[in-house]
Scaffold this motif. Structure first.
Motif, short mmCIF file in Angstrom:
data_model
loop_
_atom_site.label_atom_id
_atom_site.label_comp_id
_atom_site.label_asym_id
_atom_site.label_seq_id
_atom_site.Cartn_x
_atom_site.Cartn_y
_atom_site.Cartn_z
N ASP A 10 -0.34 5.73 5.36
CA ASP A 10 -1.73 5.22 6.13
C ASP A 10 -1.94 3.88 6.42
N ARG A 11 -2.29 3.46 7.52
CA ARG A 11 -2.32 1.75 7.61
C ARG A 11 -3.69 1.37 6.72
N GLN A 12 -4.61 2.40 6.40
CA GLN A 12 -5.63 2.06 5.46
C GLN A 12 -5.25 1.51 3.90
N VAL A 13 -3.87 1.81 3.65
CA VAL A 13 -3.16 1.54 2.45
C VAL A 13 -3.18 -0.03 2.23
N VAL A 14 -3.64 -0.49 1.05
CA VAL A 14 -3.34 -1.96 0.83
C VAL A 14 -1.85 -2.31 0.40
N ARG A 15 -1.07 -2.91 1.15
CA ARG A 15 0.39 -2.96 0.69
C ARG A 15 0.39 -4.42 -0.20
N ARG A 75 -5.90 -9.13 -9.13
CA ARG A 75 -7.14 -9.54 -8.41
C ARG A 75 -7.15 -8.84 -7.00
N ALA A 76 -5.73 -8.65 -6.49
CA ALA A 76 -5.81 -8.04 -5.10
C ALA A 76 -5.97 -6.44 -5.40
N ILE A 77 -5.66 -5.79 -6.40
CA ILE A 77 -5.70 -4.46 -6.70
C ILE A 77 -7.31 -4.23 -7.06
N ARG A 78 -7.80 -5.23 -7.75
CA ARG A 78 -9.40 -4.98 -7.86
C ARG A 78 -10.32 -5.14 -6.61
N ARG A 79 -9.83 -5.99 -5.66
CA ARG A 79 -10.34 -5.90 -4.32
C ARG A 79 -10.35 -4.67 -3.45
N ALA A 80 -9.11 -4.14 -3.74
CA ALA A 80 -8.81 -2.54 -3.07
C ALA A 80 -9.78 -1.55 -3.90
N THR A 81 -9.79 -1.84 -5.04
CA THR A 81 -10.81 -0.88 -5.68
C THR A 81 -12.14 -0.71 -5.25
N ARG A 82 -12.67 -2.13 -5.08
CA ARG A 82 -13.98 -2.31 -4.66
C ARG A 82 -14.40 -1.80 -3.41
N GLU A 83 -12.96 -1.87 -2.66
CA GLU A 83 -13.14 -1.24 -1.12
C GLU A 83 -12.94 -0.06 -0.99
N ARG A 84 -12.51 0.83 -2.27
CA ARG A 84 -12.04 2.13 -2.03
C ARG A 84 -11.13 2.55 -1.39
N ARG A 85 -9.99 1.48 -1.38
CA ARG A 85 -8.89 1.84 -0.63
C ARG A 85 -7.57 2.29 -1.47
N PRO A 86 -6.78 3.06 -1.11
CA PRO A 86 -5.49 3.29 -1.67
C PRO A 86 -4.55 2.02 -1.55
N ILE A 87 -3.79 2.06 -2.72
CA ILE A 87 -2.71 0.75 -2.80
C ILE A 87 -1.34 1.07 -2.81
N VAL A 114 -2.62 5.55 -6.19
CA VAL A 114 -1.83 4.36 -6.17
C VAL A 114 -0.30 5.01 -5.86
N TYR A 115 0.34 4.21 -5.05
CA TYR A 115 1.77 4.73 -4.77
C TYR A 115 2.82 3.43 -4.99
N ALA A 116 4.00 3.70 -5.30
CA ALA A 116 4.87 2.55 -5.84
C ALA A 116 6.19 3.03 -5.38
N THR A 117 6.94 2.09 -4.99
CA THR A 117 8.43 2.32 -4.92
C THR A 117 9.15 2.23 -6.16
N PRO A 118 10.06 2.75 -6.52
CA PRO A 118 10.76 2.89 -7.81
C PRO A 118 10.80 1.57 -8.62
N GLU A 119 11.51 0.68 -7.91
CA GLU A 119 11.68 -0.46 -8.69
C GLU A 119 10.29 -1.27 -8.97
N ALA A 120 9.39 -1.22 -8.09
CA ALA A 120 7.93 -1.69 -8.17
C ALA A 120 7.25 -0.95 -9.36
N ALA A 121 7.65 0.36 -9.59
CA ALA A 121 7.08 1.17 -10.49
C ALA A 121 7.63 0.73 -11.94
N ARG A 122 8.95 0.29 -11.78
CA ARG A 122 9.40 0.07 -13.39
C ARG A 122 8.62 -1.33 -13.86
N THR A 123 7.84 -2.07 -13.24
CA THR A 123 6.72 -3.10 -13.64
C THR A 123 6.13 -2.56 -14.84
#
Length: 378
Positions: free
Chosen positions: A113-118, A41-53, A79-88
């Motif tokens: 950048d601060r515009q990225v949704v973390r 749900r958080a990712i889809r909010r970012a998609t609607r807002e056109r923000r990177p995650i 979409v950016y991800a640290t290695p352990e998160a990416a292994r999801t």
């Protein structure tokens, strides 16, 4: 004694706060959206807002959150991800990169950048749980934690994760033929079970006492056997129909004689009835399930069984309404959605025998005073 039991699935996370001073029916409980749904749900909010995650944290359950990531990428958003998160999404990071995810180090993540949704990935959100319980004056002062998640395991590159998952099931049952084969102390989880290990590490951030970890479907099946009607059957089949996976065990006197695991979305009542018939007949083969995009089947006993009943649990249990088999919808302690938590409680008692006595008393239904009988009226 208080033990927090968490059965974390694809659709819901089912939580029981066991208290040895209360009847199980009086225990605090929560049925909440699963962690992967919350992240999706958080990712889809970012998609609607056109923000990177940016995805950080640990390996957790995929499914809905992976589908949301794929939609985000299709929308042309980073979409950016640290290695352990990416292994999801896959234990092979080259596969994750091929999806379009940019793998970054922790240092690189901090400089984005601060515009990225973390978004921090984890299957257990301690802070949210603490707030939820404390909002109702229930502090989380725990003596133990038991947690269940579904884990495909870290398959080597090029090896089917479905086959790898089923190899784990078969290997555990080669060592012992009961459902406790799938329960582990927190410090004894096999290295291939990366999601279970990540869950235990998250638990350890807030709790340093005894931890039990288990696969979700066997935990639910174990919990189903605590229903008095199911417990009375010597010959039984128990089916957990989850939102994502269906696992069925054929059992005699508590010993596993055979099983199969499939994807629920690929089953209808006719197919599931047929698979159960083959399981009872003893002639279900691995290839029959695997080639249908399931995980597989395993028979230890090929003599036909006429079970006294077929116990069914899980959020998709309605798939077997109207079955041609003698179906019984199990409700241990009056609550089907907590079946996995009751199985976890049984497993915790087996793994930590020094803490088992009050737990086993509770599971046997030893009476406790009603909560108001202990109130100080002075």
């Amino acid at each position: 004694m208080k033990i927090l039991c968490m059965d974390i699935g694809t659709g819901t996370q089912d939580i029981l706060l066991y208290d040895s001073e209360k009847d199980l029916e009086n225990a605090c409980q929560l049925i909440l959206p699963s962690p992967t749904l919350r992240v999706a749900r958080a990712i889809r909010r970012a998609t609607r807002e056109r923000r990177p995650i940016l995805l950080t944290g640990v390996t957790m359950g995929g499914g809905p959150c992976q589908w949301a990531v794929e939609d985000h990428l299709r929308a042309g958003l980073p979409v950016y991800a640290t290695p352990e998160a990416a292994r999801t999404f896959n234990d092979d990071l080259e596969v994750v990169r091929a999806m379009g995810v940019q793998i970054v180090s922790e240092d690189e993540a901090a400089r984005l950048d601060r515009q990225v949704v973390r978004l921090a990935l984890r299957d257990v959100d301690w802070e949210a749980l603490r707030r939820a319980f404390e909002a109702f004056d229930v502090p989380l002062r725990l003596d133990g934690v038991a947690v269940a998640v579904f884990d495909h395991g870290a398959a080597p590159p090029g090896y089917s994760d479905r086959k790898f998952r089923f190899d784990y099931l078969a290997r555990q049952l080669a060592e012992r033929r009961d459902l406790l084969a799938f329960a582990h102390r927190g410090e004894e989880i096999h290295s291939i079970l990366t999601r279970l290990q990540a869950v235990v590490r998250t638990v350890r951030e807030a709790f340093d006492g005894p931890v039990a970890a288990m696969d979700t479907a066997p935990a639910a099946v174990l919990g189903a056997t605590l229903d008095p009607q199911v417990a009375a059957w010597r010959h039984r089949v128990v089916v957990n129909i989850g939102n994502f996976h269906t696992l069925a065990f054929r059992m005699r006197n508590g010993e596993v004689e055979g099983l199969f695991e499939h994807h629920t979305g690929l089953l209808d009542q006719e197919k599931l009835d047929r698979l159960l018939s083959r399981l009872m007949a003893g002639d279900l083969r691995f290839e029959e399930v695997f080639e249908d995009m399931g995980h597989g089947a395993l028979m230890f006993e090929t003599t036909p069984m006429a079970p006294e009943g077929v116990a069914v649990v899980g959020p998709r249990r309605g798939l077997l309404r109207g079955s041609r088999h003698p179906v019984y919808f199990a409700v241990p302690y009056g609550d089907m959605m907590l079946t996995g938590c009751f199985g976890l409680l049984q497993a915790f008692a087996a793994l930590y025998p020094e803490l088992a006595s009050p737990i086993l008393d509770s599971l046997r239904g030893a009476p406790r005073p009603a909560p108001w009988e202990r109130l100080d009226e002075s």
